[in-house]
Design a protein around this motif. Sequence first.
Motif, PDB file in Angstrom:
ATOM      1  N   GLY A  70     -18.369   2.449   9.128  1.00 61.75           N
ATOM      2  CA  GLY A  70     -19.136   3.356   9.844  1.00 61.75           C
ATOM      3  C   GLY A  70     -18.358   4.730   9.709  1.00 61.75           C
ATOM      4  O   GLY A  70     -18.952   5.442   8.587  1.00 61.75           O
ATOM      5  N   THR A  71     -17.363   5.123  10.463  1.00 55.82           N
ATOM      6  CA  THR A  71     -16.702   6.070  10.097  1.00 55.82           C
ATOM      7  C   THR A  71     -15.685   6.032   9.066  1.00 55.82           C
ATOM      8  O   THR A  71     -14.934   6.923   8.648  1.00 55.82           O
ATOM      9  N   GLY A  72     -15.250   4.755   8.583  1.00 52.63           N
ATOM     10  CA  GLY A  72     -14.391   4.158   7.777  1.00 52.63           C
ATOM     11  C   GLY A  72     -13.013   4.149   8.321  1.00 52.63           C
ATOM     12  O   GLY A  72     -12.098   3.649   7.581  1.00 52.63           O
ATOM     13  N   GLY A  73     -12.912   4.519   9.745  1.00 52.98           N
ATOM     14  CA  GLY A  73     -11.320   4.388  10.114  1.00 52.98           C
ATOM     15  C   GLY A  73     -10.811   3.058   9.984  1.00 52.98           C
ATOM     16  O   GLY A  73      -9.543   3.213   9.596  1.00 52.98           O
ATOM     17  N   ALA A  85     -25.275   5.379   5.237  1.00 51.43           N
ATOM     18  CA  ALA A  85     -25.447   5.964   3.771  1.00 51.43           C
ATOM     19  C   ALA A  85     -24.640   7.649   4.086  1.00 51.43           C
ATOM     20  O   ALA A  85     -25.633   8.417   3.592  1.00 51.43           O
ATOM     21  N   VAL A  86     -23.631   7.620   4.644  1.00 48.32           N
ATOM     22  CA  VAL A  86     -23.036   9.028   4.572  1.00 48.32           C
ATOM     23  C   VAL A  86     -21.349   8.583   4.120  1.00 48.32           C
ATOM     24  O   VAL A  86     -20.989   7.733   4.505  1.00 48.32           O
ATOM     25  N   LYS A  87     -20.860   9.770   3.505  1.00 53.15           N
ATOM     26  CA  LYS A  87     -19.477   9.632   2.894  1.00 53.15           C
ATOM     27  C   LYS A  87     -18.652   9.844   4.060  1.00 53.15           C
ATOM     28  O   LYS A  87     -18.490  10.893   4.603  1.00 53.15           O
ATOM     29  N   PRO A  88     -17.910   9.009   4.411  1.00 50.96           N
ATOM     30  CA  PRO A  88     -16.810   9.329   5.739  1.00 50.96           C
ATOM     31  C   PRO A  88     -16.053  10.452   5.080  1.00 50.96           C
ATOM     32  O   PRO A  88     -15.617  10.415   3.994  1.00 50.96           O
ATOM     33  N   PRO A  89     -15.519  11.507   6.084  1.00 54.20           N
ATOM     34  CA  PRO A  89     -14.741  12.513   5.614  1.00 54.20           C
ATOM     35  C   PRO A  89     -13.421  11.992   5.016  1.00 54.20           C
ATOM     36  O   PRO A  89     -13.055  12.699   3.938  1.00 54.20           O
ATOM     37  N   TYR A  90     -12.954  10.966   5.570  1.00 46.37           N
ATOM     38  CA  TYR A  90     -11.649  10.502   5.083  1.00 46.37           C
ATOM     39  C   TYR A  90     -12.000   9.124   4.272  1.00 46.37           C
ATOM     40  O   TYR A  90     -12.191   7.913   4.989  1.00 46.37           O
ATOM     41  N   TRP A  91     -12.097   9.410   3.171  1.00 46.71           N
ATOM     42  CA  TRP A  91     -12.589   8.098   2.241  1.00 46.71           C
ATOM     43  C   TRP A  91     -11.659   8.081   0.912  1.00 46.71           C
ATOM     44  O   TRP A  91     -11.801   8.808   0.306  1.00 46.71           O
ATOM     45  N   TYR A  92     -10.870   7.040   0.787  1.00 44.41           N
ATOM     46  CA  TYR A  92      -9.754   7.131  -0.209  1.00 44.41           C
ATOM     47  C   TYR A  92     -10.159   5.797  -1.232  1.00 44.41           C
ATOM     48  O   TYR A  92      -9.903   4.741  -0.994  1.00 44.41           O
ATOM     49  N   GLU A  93     -11.021   6.370  -2.251  1.00 40.83           N
ATOM     50  CA  GLU A  93     -11.571   5.422  -3.123  1.00 40.83           C
ATOM     51  C   GLU A  93     -10.537   4.432  -3.747  1.00 40.83           C
ATOM     52  O   GLU A  93     -10.715   3.273  -4.193  1.00 40.83           O
ATOM     53  N   GLU A  94      -9.195   5.179  -3.923  1.00 40.99           N
ATOM     54  CA  GLU A  94      -8.188   4.272  -4.643  1.00 40.99           C
ATOM     55  C   GLU A  94      -7.663   3.059  -3.600  1.00 40.99           C
ATOM     56  O   GLU A  94      -7.139   2.134  -4.153  1.00 40.99           O
TER      57      GLU A  94
END
Length: 316
Positions: free
Chosen positions: A187-190, A237-246
Amino acid sequence: MMDVKENVLGAIGNTPLVKLNKTGCKNIEIYVKLEYYNPGLSVKDRIAIGMLEEAERKAIIKPGDTIIGKTSGNTGIGLAIACAVKGYKFVAVISEGNSIERQKMLRAMGATVVLVPQLPGEKPGQISRIDNEAVERKTIELMEELNAYRPNQYSNPMNWKVHEKTTGREILEQTGGRIDAFVAYVGTGGTFIGISKALKNFNDNIKCYPVEPDVAPFLAGGKVITTRHRIQGGGHAVKPPYWYEELVDGYLAVSDEEAIKTARNMAKEEGIFTGFSGGANVAASMKLDSSLDSGSVVVTILPDTGLKYLSTDLYE
Ligand code: PMP
């Protein structure tokens, strides 16, 4: 010596990690972290208290102030609990499409609930991106009007940091470090980012997989057909502001039907009563059975309880 908590905030976290025994997986073992053991019956209690205490440390807020939250419900309930205990007023802005249980729980715990109507054509129980945007607009408007502090779970790094420090560390302790893969709906990606950071910091070989609805594999770079799915709490379908692809080793996608069937099976066969996203997480974990080595340990999260969806058809 008394072994008690000074208040209910002390009962947040340290949730059980339980093995699933009826998934039918041949290769992997799946363990679920029962986040519905938290006082607000969801994973979000952790970040609610984390964000408020950070704002207190920075002297941004003091008891008596007004806190406002835009939330699909779970973070709001965590904030309502933290505000009740600490003496803040709390205003929760949520979409009318969220389940009635969440609205009632918020009010019961002292929150003022502002319901944002769904847009024409949108369905209850399916919070689409445009519904989400309407809730956002209303929150910003009220924040200014009420001079309220908004611990924004999307832009607040405490969201993932709390998971790194608490949930991630608990998983490492509970598995004794014997973990090969981690799976979490976004959701938020947290939850995904914080726990994955803790795990990879311990052992970079641990594979981490975010989960999205199959109709909206946005982060995976797939085609977004619709954000009108049943898996509440994410998949916007939104990119969380903190998203670390690595931190991502591969994306998983599940259908509404898979999430629902898996949640129902877990309840019936294992006595584990979770919501749509818990079903999605386990359904996604099961997909790793064919690709991971035999004996691999997979850990996932059950973000909340089936009790929050009694008004839906998740359980009949
Ligand atoms: N499941 C449910 C039920 C939720 O409420 C949330 C939070 N919105 C999530 C999953 C996703 O968690 P996160 O925001 O940490 O990505």
